[in-house]
Write a protein that holds these residues in place. Structure first.
Motif, short mmCIF file in Angstrom:
data_model
loop_
_atom_site.label_atom_id
_atom_site.label_comp_id
_atom_site.label_asym_id
_atom_site.label_seq_id
_atom_site.Cartn_x
_atom_site.Cartn_y
_atom_site.Cartn_z
N SER A 1 0.95 -0.84 0.32
CA SER A 1 -0.27 0.36 0.11
C SER A 1 0.83 1.87 0.20
CB SER A 1 -0.99 0.01 1.65
OG SER A 1 0.08 -0.31 2.22
N LEU A 2 2.04 1.27 0.28
CA LEU A 2 2.50 2.54 0.25
C LEU A 2 3.17 2.94 -1.48
CD1 LEU A 2 6.14 1.09 2.75
CD2 LEU A 2 4.23 2.80 3.12
N THR A 3 2.76 4.53 -1.08
CA THR A 3 2.97 4.71 -2.14
C THR A 3 5.01 4.60 -3.16
OG1 THR A 3 4.17 7.34 -0.97
CG2 THR A 3 1.11 6.06 -1.34
N ALA A 4 4.82 5.69 -4.07
CA ALA A 4 6.63 5.56 -4.43
C ALA A 4 7.23 6.12 -3.49
CB ALA A 4 6.51 5.87 -6.20
N LYS A 5 6.64 7.47 -2.98
CA LYS A 5 7.57 8.53 -2.09
C LYS A 5 7.61 7.79 -1.14
CE LYS A 5 6.97 12.88 -0.86
NZ LYS A 5 6.31 14.41 -0.75
N GLN A 6 6.77 7.31 -0.04
CA GLN A 6 7.46 6.50 1.08
C GLN A 6 7.98 5.38 1.12
OE1 GLN A 6 2.59 5.39 1.71
NE2 GLN A 6 2.66 6.16 3.44
N ILE A 7 7.47 4.71 -0.09
CA ILE A 7 9.01 4.05 -0.18
C ILE A 7 10.31 4.20 -0.28
CG2 ILE A 7 10.22 1.93 -2.15
CD1 ILE A 7 7.49 0.83 -0.57
N GLN A 8 10.08 5.08 -1.20
CA GLN A 8 11.87 5.39 -1.46
C GLN A 8 12.42 6.26 0.55
OE1 GLN A 8 11.09 9.08 -4.35
NE2 GLN A 8 12.54 7.11 -6.50
N SER A 9 11.13 6.66 1.00
CA SER A 9 11.62 6.97 2.26
C SER A 9 11.64 6.00 3.11
CB SER A 9 10.82 8.03 2.64
OG SER A 9 9.71 7.22 3.44
N LEU A 10 11.74 4.91 3.21
CA LEU A 10 12.36 4.06 3.84
C LEU A 10 13.49 3.85 3.80
CD1 LEU A 10 10.67 0.47 2.81
CD2 LEU A 10 9.81 2.59 4.49
N SER A 11 14.06 3.62 4.95
CA SER A 11 15.23 3.87 5.94
C SER A 11 16.21 2.17 5.12
CB SER A 11 15.69 4.18 6.70
OG SER A 11 15.55 2.97 7.78
N GLU A 12 17.19 1.99 4.95
CA GLU A 12 18.29 0.72 4.99
C GLU A 12 17.86 0.14 5.81
OE1 GLU A 12 22.41 -0.55 3.79
OE2 GLU A 12 22.24 1.35 4.16
N GLU A 13 17.41 0.18 6.68
CA GLU A 13 17.53 -0.61 8.24
C GLU A 13 16.10 -1.42 8.66
OE1 GLU A 13 17.01 -0.19 12.67
OE2 GLU A 13 18.55 1.06 12.14
N GLN A 14 15.17 -0.03 7.62
CA GLN A 14 13.28 -0.67 7.27
C GLN A 14 13.61 -1.59 6.51
OE1 GLN A 14 12.14 2.93 7.32
NE2 GLN A 14 10.34 2.79 8.47
N PHE A 15 14.41 -1.38 5.08
CA PHE A 15 14.57 -1.99 3.90
C PHE A 15 15.11 -3.39 4.21
CE2 PHE A 15 13.00 -2.02 -0.18
CZ PHE A 15 13.71 -2.53 -0.91
N ARG A 16 16.27 -3.11 5.29
CA ARG A 16 16.54 -4.72 5.07
C ARG A 16 15.31 -5.94 6.33
NH1 ARG A 16 21.72 -5.26 4.55
NH2 ARG A 16 22.58 -3.16 3.92
N THR A 17 14.81 -4.85 6.94
CA THR A 17 13.23 -5.99 7.90
C THR A 17 12.27 -6.10 7.49
OG1 THR A 17 12.11 -3.94 8.03
CG2 THR A 17 13.87 -4.90 9.80
N LEU A 18 12.41 -6.22 5.24
CA LEU A 18 11.36 -7.20 4.93
C LEU A 18 11.59 -8.12 4.23
CD1 LEU A 18 10.83 -4.21 2.68
CD2 LEU A 18 9.47 -4.15 4.74
N ASP A 19 11.13 -9.41 4.63
CA ASP A 19 11.70 -10.73 4.19
C ASP A 19 11.01 -10.43 1.88
OD1 ASP A 19 9.55 -11.18 3.60
OD2 ASP A 19 8.57 -11.95 5.01
N ALA A 20 12.10 -11.66 1.79
CA ALA A 20 11.75 -11.80 0.13
C ALA A 20 10.81 -12.04 0.29
CB ALA A 20 12.67 -13.25 -0.16
N GLY A 21 9.73 -12.41 1.07
CA GLY A 21 7.86 -12.29 -0.17
C GLY A 21 7.50 -10.97 0.08
#
Length: 181
Positions: free
Chosen positions: A79-99
């Motif tokens: 549900s995140l917008t493109a702008k919100q995706i770009q604002s995710l920190s590296e740390e937040q991005f690392r918490t995402l799983d492969a799925g």
């Protein structure tokens, strides 16, 4: 009762009061109420029931509020917008799983920053979870960044291997690596 609070009242709530909000009440928060909350309040909310925020509520989060979230469900990620995706920190991005990475929309994939691609590259299973279609959506600059990240690995391996061999420590390294497996 939560729906009846004004934005000023909600904005003045303490960490403990926010933490006490019940799961069933989360979805009753209006977008205006969420907008009045501080990043610390969002963090307190997330600690208990942040995964109950709806897609619409997630999309309404701004800057620091989104930064306060450390875990997001797959549906929240989508549900995140493109702008919100770009604002995710590296740390937040690392918490995402492969799925979760694999479930990203084409707009989200195209919005990934080089820092986020770096987080994907360091966690190989995530890049492998991207579909051929998603990989095709990456820009030339994004693909070049990913390629540059591994460009020198063979040379680095050869140099380190030669150094270990010259120091008589190659067998030690192999034994240590074997133990870790």
């Amino acid at each position: 009762q939560l729906k009846a609070l004004t934005t000023a009242q909600l904005g003045a709530m303490s960490y403990g009061q926010i933490d006490a909000i019940k799961t069933a009440d989360i979805k009753s928060l209006s977008l205006t109420q969420l907008g009045a909350m501080t990043a610390d309040q969002i963090k307190a909310l997330e600690d208990g029931v942040g995964d109950q925020l709806s897609s619409t509520q997630i999309q309404a989060l701004k800057g620091g509020q989104l930064d306060a979230l450390t875990t997001l469900s797959t549906s929240q990620i989508r549900s995140l917008t493109a702008k919100q995706i770009q604002s995710l920190s590296e740390e937040q991005f690392r918490t995402l799983d492969a799925g979760q990475v694999g479930a990203m929309t084409s707009t989200q994939i195209q919005a990934l920053t080089t820092t986020q691609l770096g987080a994907v590259d360091t966690l190989g299973s995530k890049i492998a979870s991207l579909t051929t279609k998603q990989l095709g959506l990456l820009s030339d600059a994004q693909l070049q960044y990913a390629a540059d990240d591994v460009l020198h690995l063979d040379a680095i391996y050869a140099a380190l291997d030669a150094r270990l061999q010259a120091q008589g420590r190659r067998d030690w390294m192999q034994q240590d690596c074997a133990r870790m497996l």
